[in-house]
Write a protein that holds these residues in place. Structure first.
Motif, mmCIF file in Angstrom:
data_model
loop_
_atom_site.group_PDB
_atom_site.id
_atom_site.type_symbol
_atom_site.label_atom_id
_atom_site.label_comp_id
_atom_site.label_asym_id
_atom_site.label_seq_id
_atom_site.Cartn_x
_atom_site.Cartn_y
_atom_site.Cartn_z
ATOM 1 N N THR A 147 0.978 -0.886 0.434
ATOM 2 C CA THR A 147 0.276 -0.012 0.101
ATOM 3 C C THR A 147 0.962 1.536 0.067
ATOM 4 O O THR A 147 2.028 1.623 0.396
ATOM 5 N N SER A 148 0.285 1.624 -0.675
ATOM 6 C CA SER A 148 1.131 3.594 -1.068
ATOM 7 C C SER A 148 0.285 4.840 -0.395
ATOM 8 O O SER A 148 -1.122 4.871 -1.035
ATOM 9 N N TYR A 149 0.968 6.158 0.221
ATOM 10 C CA TYR A 149 0.235 6.934 0.062
ATOM 11 C C TYR A 149 0.890 8.322 0.129
ATOM 12 O O TYR A 149 1.804 7.998 1.220
ATOM 13 N N ASN A 150 1.310 8.843 -1.054
ATOM 14 C CA ASN A 150 2.305 9.957 -0.984
ATOM 15 C C ASN A 150 3.438 9.363 -0.541
ATOM 16 O O ASN A 150 5.006 10.433 0.138
ATOM 17 N N THR A 151 4.171 7.946 -1.284
ATOM 18 C CA THR A 151 5.490 7.995 -0.599
ATOM 19 C C THR A 151 6.315 7.645 -2.293
ATOM 20 O O THR A 151 7.116 6.567 -1.778
ATOM 21 N N ASP A 152 6.256 9.104 -2.765
ATOM 22 C CA ASP A 152 7.042 9.018 -4.167
ATOM 23 C C ASP A 152 8.396 8.601 -3.865
ATOM 24 O O ASP A 152 9.793 8.657 -4.160
ATOM 25 N N LYS A 153 8.984 9.639 -2.219
ATOM 26 C CA LYS A 153 10.902 9.360 -1.973
ATOM 27 C C LYS A 153 11.203 7.680 -1.904
ATOM 28 O O LYS A 153 12.071 7.374 -2.021
ATOM 29 N N TYR A 154 10.351 6.647 -1.147
ATOM 30 C CA TYR A 154 10.745 5.322 -1.520
ATOM 31 C C TYR A 154 10.067 4.342 -2.079
ATOM 32 O O TYR A 154 10.486 2.810 -2.048
ATOM 33 N N ILE A 155 8.886 4.497 -3.047
ATOM 34 C CA ILE A 155 8.351 3.332 -3.639
ATOM 35 C C ILE A 155 8.836 3.040 -4.425
ATOM 36 O O ILE A 155 9.438 1.781 -4.836
ATOM 37 N N VAL A 178 -1.713 -0.718 -4.087
ATOM 38 C CA VAL A 178 -2.744 0.159 -3.518
ATOM 39 C C VAL A 178 -2.144 0.892 -3.044
ATOM 40 O O VAL A 178 -2.210 1.351 -1.832
ATOM 41 N N ASP A 179 -2.407 2.168 -4.254
ATOM 42 C CA ASP A 179 -2.554 3.423 -3.628
ATOM 43 C C ASP A 179 -3.090 4.112 -3.091
ATOM 44 O O ASP A 179 -4.858 3.580 -4.259
ATOM 45 N N ALA A 180 -3.259 5.371 -2.473
ATOM 46 C CA ALA A 180 -4.786 5.694 -1.709
ATOM 47 C C ALA A 180 -4.751 7.252 -2.183
ATOM 48 O O ALA A 180 -5.000 8.300 -1.884
ATOM 49 N N ASN A 181 -4.423 7.174 -3.800
ATOM 50 C CA ASN A 181 -4.864 8.071 -4.729
ATOM 51 C C ASN A 181 -3.826 9.581 -3.914
ATOM 52 O O ASN A 181 -4.311 10.636 -3.959
ATOM 53 N N SER A 182 -2.751 9.442 -4.360
ATOM 54 C CA SER A 182 -1.186 10.015 -4.249
ATOM 55 C C SER A 182 -1.485 10.870 -4.476
ATOM 56 O O SER A 182 -1.667 11.219 -5.428
ATOM 57 N N THR A 183 -1.018 12.227 -3.680
ATOM 58 C CA THR A 183 -0.892 13.811 -4.678
ATOM 59 C C THR A 183 0.525 13.896 -5.297
ATOM 60 O O THR A 183 0.728 15.247 -5.295
ATOM 61 N N ASP A 186 -9.388 6.722 -3.493
ATOM 62 C CA ASP A 186 -9.730 7.195 -1.740
ATOM 63 C C ASP A 186 -10.173 5.707 -0.870
ATOM 64 O O ASP A 186 -10.455 4.480 -1.624
ATOM 65 N N ASP A 187 -9.038 5.339 0.347
ATOM 66 C CA ASP A 187 -9.352 4.310 1.072
ATOM 67 C C ASP A 187 -9.746 5.055 2.472
ATOM 68 O O ASP A 187 -9.006 6.267 2.717
ATOM 69 N N SER A 188 -10.316 4.568 3.264
ATOM 70 C CA SER A 188 -10.233 4.614 4.761
ATOM 71 C C SER A 188 -9.803 4.533 5.515
ATOM 72 O O SER A 188 -9.554 4.574 6.997
ATOM 73 N N GLY A 189 -8.056 4.051 4.822
ATOM 74 C CA GLY A 189 -6.765 3.885 5.626
ATOM 75 C C GLY A 189 -5.893 2.824 4.997
ATOM 76 O O GLY A 189 -6.544 2.520 4.175
ATOM 77 N N GLN A 190 -5.000 2.342 5.793
ATOM 78 C CA GLN A 190 -3.833 1.066 5.346
ATOM 79 C C GLN A 190 -4.510 -0.270 5.529
ATOM 80 O O GLN A 190 -4.374 -0.567 4.242
ATOM 81 N N TRP A 202 3.399 -9.168 2.221
ATOM 82 C CA TRP A 202 2.977 -8.214 2.688
ATOM 83 C C TRP A 202 3.861 -6.877 3.118
ATOM 84 O O TRP A 202 4.709 -7.308 3.953
ATOM 85 N N LEU A 203 4.343 -5.873 1.704
ATOM 86 C CA LEU A 203 5.580 -5.238 1.839
ATOM 87 C C LEU A 203 5.407 -3.799 1.517
ATOM 88 O O LEU A 203 4.776 -3.865 1.136
ATOM 89 N N ASN A 204 4.927 -3.143 2.719
ATOM 90 C CA ASN A 204 4.634 -1.951 3.181
ATOM 91 C C ASN A 204 5.502 -0.855 2.406
ATOM 92 O O ASN A 204 6.712 -1.030 1.731
ATOM 93 N N SER A 205 5.510 0.527 1.234
ATOM 94 C CA SER A 205 6.043 1.452 0.357
ATOM 95 C C SER A 205 7.474 1.550 1.153
ATOM 96 O O SER A 205 8.110 2.246 -0.456
ATOM 97 N N ASP A 206 7.591 1.981 1.991
ATOM 98 C CA ASP A 206 8.567 2.381 2.175
ATOM 99 C C ASP A 206 9.663 0.971 2.599
ATOM 100 O O ASP A 206 11.385 1.291 2.728
ATOM 101 N N ASP A 207 9.146 0.004 2.642
ATOM 102 C CA ASP A 207 10.147 -0.985 3.347
ATOM 103 C C ASP A 207 10.858 -1.376 2.104
ATOM 104 O O ASP A 207 9.367 -1.194 0.696
#
Length: 334
Positions: free
Chosen positions: A34-42, A62-67, A86-90, A108-113
């Motif tokens: 999952t990601s949200y505004n993590t362009d630095k790490y994705i 699954v991106d939460a509509n990053s800006t 959009d979603d309600s959270g991670q 399950w690997l988060n976007s900054d890992d």
């Protein structure tokens, strides 16, 4: 006629056998991010998967509509399966990803890992040699915002007492059989900090075999300012207490551990919650609020009075010397 009745059916059976054998020897692995505004790490996340020496995988993001620039990065990689909405959270995001998996195994690997080299093939080899095991975890490296390794966190034996009282399972290192999702369902979307621990708990009490593989590092966990784990220690503690209280009369849980032990863990967790709150207040120069938590810490865990580290935290706080969580790798919320 001979071909249709005898040879063709034989070739079909033979082909099915080869397909099954190939699937057993080369199973599909689903990586959910999952990601949200993590362009630095994705991008580092994506490359760590692409650079594995195992290629039969699907990477679902699954991106939460990053800006920020996340979507443009995702468009560069044609092998990805991704959505942005959009979603309600991670937790909801992860569940969306889980619902899309088609693999035999799930990571399950988060976007900054990131994954370490050969982690997928290493995990698959373990499953191949341990057919009764459904779920594995390992140790993890701690990395900073520049991908520099700054520490190591070791997992622990996976048993009910460890799951309740601490977090022996390091989430980025996990791989499990996808049948688990079919049998126990997805994450609890009401949880935003301890959804992984509650998920581990359900897996355990539903009878799946879970194994900690010691001496192996399968993932890099990023710990730096701005990440959820770095900034939200009191929230992890508070939410875990909600989970514990909710499960006080769970028959499956009580078949694994006594009610008395669960109540003891609740008290100790409350003490840890006020301890993390005290540290947070000290770090934000709110000394009066910090000191106000000392009585609560001791009330729920009197034995902490024999812990020199407790006094050190108080003294450092009073002297306005920040206690950085980045220096404590064995953190239960990791």
């Amino acid at each position: 006629m001979l071909f249709q009745k005898i040879i063709f059916p034989y070739l079909k059976v033979l082909n099915n056998m080869k397909t099954k054998t190939k699937k057993l020897n080369n199973p599909l692995v689903s990586i959910v991010t999952t990601s949200y505004n993590t362009d630095k790490y994705i991008e580092a996340n994506i490359k760590s998967v692409c650079n594995q020496n195992y290629k039969n995988f699907e990477h679902i993001i699954v991106d939460a509509n990053s800006t920020d620039n996340t979507k443009n990065i995702l468009k560069k990689y044609k092998h990805l399966t991704w959505i942005s909405e959009d979603d309600s959270g991670q937790s909801e995001g992860i569940n969306k990803g889980f619902s899309m998996v088609s693999g035999d195994y799930v990571i399950w690997l988060n976007s900054d890992d990131t994954l370490t080299k050969k982690s997928i093939i290493r995990s698959l080899e373990f499953f191949k040699n341990n057919s009764v095991v459904d779920f594995i975890s390992s140790d993890i490296n701690i990395i900073d915002e520049n991908d520099k390794k700054i520490g190591l966190v070791k997992g622990e034996e996976i048993n009910i007492k460890n799951i309740l009282s601490k977090n022996p399972i390091k989430q980025p290192s996990v791989m499990f059989r996808s049948k688990i999702l079919n049998e126990i369902g997805n994450l609890d979307e009401n949880l935003h900090y301890t959804m992984d621990r509650e998920f581990w708990l359900r897996i355990f009490i539903n009878g799946f075999t879970m194994k900690y593989v010691s001496g192996v590092v399968n993932a890099n966990f990023r710990l730096c300012p701005g990440t959820k784990t770095f900034d939200s220690a009191p929230n992890f503690r508070k939410e875990w207490n909600i989970v514990l209280i909710k499960n006080l009369h769970n028959k499956k849980l009580l078949s694994c551990v006594r009610l008395k032990y669960i109540k003891k863990v609740i008290k100790l967790n409350k003490s840890s919650y006020y301890l993390s709150l005290m540290t947070s207040f000290f770090n934000n120069s709110k000394k009066c609020l910090a000191i106000g938590n000392i009585f609560k810490i001791v009330y729920y865990n009197p034995k902490i009075l024999y812990n020199l580290g407790f006094y050190k935290k108080i003294i450092l706080g009073i002297l306005s010397i920040k206690s950085l969580r980045i220096s404590k790798y064995h953190n239960e919320s990791i």
